[in-house]
Design a protein around this motif. Structure first.
Motif, PDB file in Angstrom:
ATOM      1  N   VAL A  80      56.511 -14.722 -99.345  1.00 53.30           N
ATOM      2  CA  VAL A  80      57.746 -14.134 -99.879  1.00 53.30           C
ATOM      3  C   VAL A  80      58.255 -14.896-101.098  1.00 53.30           C
ATOM      4  CG1 VAL A  80      59.410 -15.464 -98.479  1.00 53.30           C
ATOM      5  CG2 VAL A  80      59.949 -13.116 -99.166  1.00 53.30           C
ATOM      6  N   GLN A  81      57.886 -16.161-101.229  1.00 57.83           N
ATOM      7  CA  GLN A  81      58.281 -16.928-102.410  1.00 57.83           C
ATOM      8  C   GLN A  81      57.582 -16.393-103.655  1.00 57.83           C
ATOM      9  OE1 GLN A  81      59.219 -21.134-102.048  1.00 57.83           O
ATOM     10  NE2 GLN A  81      57.688 -21.597-103.619  1.00 57.83           N
ATOM     11  N   TRP A  83      56.408 -13.262-103.865  1.00 59.92           N
ATOM     12  CA  TRP A  83      56.861 -11.882-104.030  1.00 59.92           C
ATOM     13  C   TRP A  83      58.200 -11.791-104.758  1.00 59.92           C
ATOM     14  CZ3 TRP A  83      56.032 -10.588 -98.148  1.00 59.92           C
ATOM     15  CH2 TRP A  83      54.654 -10.517 -97.886  1.00 59.92           C
ATOM     16  N   THR A  84      59.096 -12.727-104.450  1.00 59.24           N
ATOM     17  CA  THR A  84      60.476 -12.604-104.925  1.00 59.24           C
ATOM     18  C   THR A  84      60.846 -13.600-106.007  1.00 59.24           C
ATOM     19  OG1 THR A  84      61.353 -14.128-103.244  1.00 59.24           O
ATOM     20  CG2 THR A  84      61.183 -11.785-102.646  1.00 59.24           C
ATOM     21  N   PRO A 137      65.488 -13.134 -98.840  1.00 62.97           N
ATOM     22  CA  PRO A 137      65.060 -13.038-100.245  1.00 62.97           C
ATOM     23  C   PRO A 137      64.618 -11.634-100.639  1.00 62.97           C
ATOM     24  CG  PRO A 137      63.409 -14.186 -98.932  1.00 62.97           C
ATOM     25  CD  PRO A 137      64.604 -14.027 -98.058  1.00 62.97           C
ATOM     26  N   LEU A 138      64.015 -10.892 -99.711  1.00 67.02           N
ATOM     27  CA  LEU A 138      63.569  -9.538-100.031  1.00 67.02           C
ATOM     28  C   LEU A 138      64.751  -8.629-100.360  1.00 67.02           C
ATOM     29  CD1 LEU A 138      60.818  -8.998 -97.307  1.00 67.02           C
ATOM     30  CD2 LEU A 138      60.452  -9.308 -99.755  1.00 67.02           C
ATOM     31  N   VAL A 141      66.508  -9.516-103.851  1.00 67.62           N
ATOM     32  CA  VAL A 141      65.894  -9.007-105.085  1.00 67.62           C
ATOM     33  C   VAL A 141      65.554  -7.518-104.976  1.00 67.62           C
ATOM     34  CG1 VAL A 141      64.933 -11.267-105.639  1.00 67.62           C
ATOM     35  CG2 VAL A 141      63.542  -9.619-104.378  1.00 67.62           C
ATOM     36  N   ARG A 142      65.982  -6.922-103.863  1.00 68.17           N
ATOM     37  CA  ARG A 142      65.771  -5.486-103.624  1.00 68.17           C
ATOM     38  C   ARG A 142      64.298  -5.096-103.733  1.00 68.17           C
ATOM     39  NH1 ARG A 142      70.906  -2.841-106.991  1.00 68.17           N
ATOM     40  NH2 ARG A 142      72.544  -4.031-105.907  1.00 68.17           N
ATOM     41  N   GLN A 143      63.464  -5.896-103.080  1.00 63.01           N
ATOM     42  CA  GLN A 143      62.036  -5.606-103.114  1.00 63.01           C
ATOM     43  C   GLN A 143      61.654  -4.799-101.878  1.00 63.01           C
ATOM     44  OE1 GLN A 143      58.282  -8.193-102.446  1.00 63.01           O
ATOM     45  NE2 GLN A 143      58.957  -8.624-104.526  1.00 63.01           N
ATOM     46  N   ASN A 146      57.683  -4.866 -99.828  1.00 65.59           N
ATOM     47  CA  ASN A 146      57.320  -5.784 -98.745  1.00 65.59           C
ATOM     48  C   ASN A 146      58.370  -5.865 -97.646  1.00 65.59           C
ATOM     49  OD1 ASN A 146      54.774  -6.786 -99.818  1.00 65.59           O
ATOM     50  ND2 ASN A 146      56.003  -7.722-101.432  1.00 65.59           N
TER      51      ASN A 146
END
Length: 401
Positions: A80-81, A83-84, A137-138, A141-143, A146
């Protein structure tokens, strides 16, 4: 780019707590080897364990929700680090999460001395807590791509709860519902993550052109697994004939096999970090075919089919990913020590012995269990010995994590 508010704090932090893969991979792999050796000692009559429920429950539960869950959480809270771009779980928060996992393992192992509901609460806390840490974190950042991993972790927690509920109420069918659906859900994770990284890793490692995905093939292969999981977790599969479920498993197996065949496994033979991933992925269609066949072949048990996915796909894929991720996220070249090739071969041998040897040579079934368990433990102990210095030291490139 990741912002570090206090670089001095980062540098003073114990390296083992700088990123989730470090404690989760080290403890998960160590626990896997130890739990397997304890299991073999119990089977051989050399040891009695004061576990919660019984040793059969303990073995199936701990390999899924002890070992595999630790690796899945370690991988996701590390990925996730990337990814975001936000700093992932580390430091005190990671220490608390690790302690929750460790307390769960001790609670199950010495469950005979603990109040039942205290034990269950301790163990059930790990996956939801990890899901919350992953979601922060997801969501920030509005991801959305994932974000689905968060409900997957919660579904795994549900499966864990079903195992406990089934045992406490004397409903073996519900207990098996929890364990079997956890196996399917983790197999689905392997299919998803494998589909994302194996073609890319293969292209980079062999210096060849990346095989581009076929959208309809990916959707059908993953969709078939989602359908199997949905039918089983809701128990709607009971509405259909065995023949229908067998066809569904077979279709899923064929789709996954075609998907993997496109990735050119044959060009990876000189690269242990690659062929180990490919072999692991091939155990998915093998396991699904065995699930289909177990409906019609009396000598082929559900346990055999299940172990094709657990000992085969999960055991092999996890070891391959541990070896690669531990190097990549510690800032080191993707060049594993030669001993890891032996570890990869041992875990593959363990899977083949556990799945196929008892089926063909039933008179020696116990021996095959022992040989498979010893090969498994040795494979993961090799990883622990080789990677202990890497997991407990700072990144080689000086970056955070």
């Amino acid at each position: 780019m990741i912002q570090i508010t206090d670089l001095q704090v980062e540098q003073k932090m114990w390296p083992l707590l700088r990123q989730a893969f470090r404690p989760m991979f080290l403890l998960g792999a160590s626990f896997s080897a130890l739990a397997m050796l304890l299991w073999l000692a119990v089977l051989s009559g050399y040891l009695q364990l004061p576990v919660y429920a019984n040793v059969m429950f303990w073995h199936s539960h701990e390999m899924l929700f002890g070992f595999v869950a630790a690796i899945v959480v370690g991988f996701l809270l590390t990925a996730v680090q990337n990814w975001t771009g936000m700093r992932a779980t580390h430091g005190r928060t990671l220490a608390i999460l690790t302690m929750v996992w460790l307390l769960g393992r001790l609670a199950l192992l010495f469950g005979g001395f603990l109040p039942v509901y205290v034990l269950i609460i301790i163990d059930l806390l790990f996956l939801p807590l990890a899901a919350v840490l992953l979601s922060i974190p997801l969501i920030a950042v509005r991801q959305q791509r994932n974000l689905f991993f968060v409900p997957v972790l919660l579904l795994l927690a549900l499966c864990n709860g079903l195992m406990y509920f089934g045992y406490e109420t004397g409903r073996f069918d519900i207990q098996r519902l929890g364990s079997q659906n956890a196996v399917l859900l983790i197999a689905l994770l392997i299919a998803i993550v494998g589909g994302r990284v194996i073609p890319m890793f293969t292209a980079n490692g062999t210096m060849t052109k990346k095989v581009q995905p076929i959208l309809w093939l990916d959707r059908l292969s993953l969709g078939s697994l989602w359908l199997i999981f949905t039918l089983q977790i809701t128990q709607l599969n009971a509405w259909f004939a065995d023949e229908f479920m067998a066809v569904l498993y077979t279709v899923a197996a064929l789709l996954l096999a075609v998907r993997c065949a496109r990735w050119k496994s044959w060009i990876t033979w000189r690269f242990p970090l690659l062929w180990s991933l490919h072999v692991a992925y091939w155990f998915l269609p093998i396991g699904l075919v065995l699930y289909a066949l177990h409906y019609f072949l009396p000598g082929l048990t559900l346990s055999t089919a299940t172990h094709a996915l657990t000992a085969g796909a999960m055991g092999c894929m996890i070891l391959a990913m541990l070896a690669r991720v531990s190097l990549g996220h510690s800032g080191r070249p993707l060049q594993p020590k030669r001993m890891m090739s032996l570890a990869f071969l041992l875990v593959i041998i363990a899977a083949l012995l556990r799945v196929f040897a008892p089926w063909w040579l039933q008179a020696y079934t116990f021996n095959w269990y022992v040989y498979a368990g010893l090969a498994w433990s040795l494979a993961y102990l090799i990883y622990v010995v080789v990677y202990l210095p890497i997991l407990t030291r700072p990144r080689a490139d000086g970056r955070p994590g």
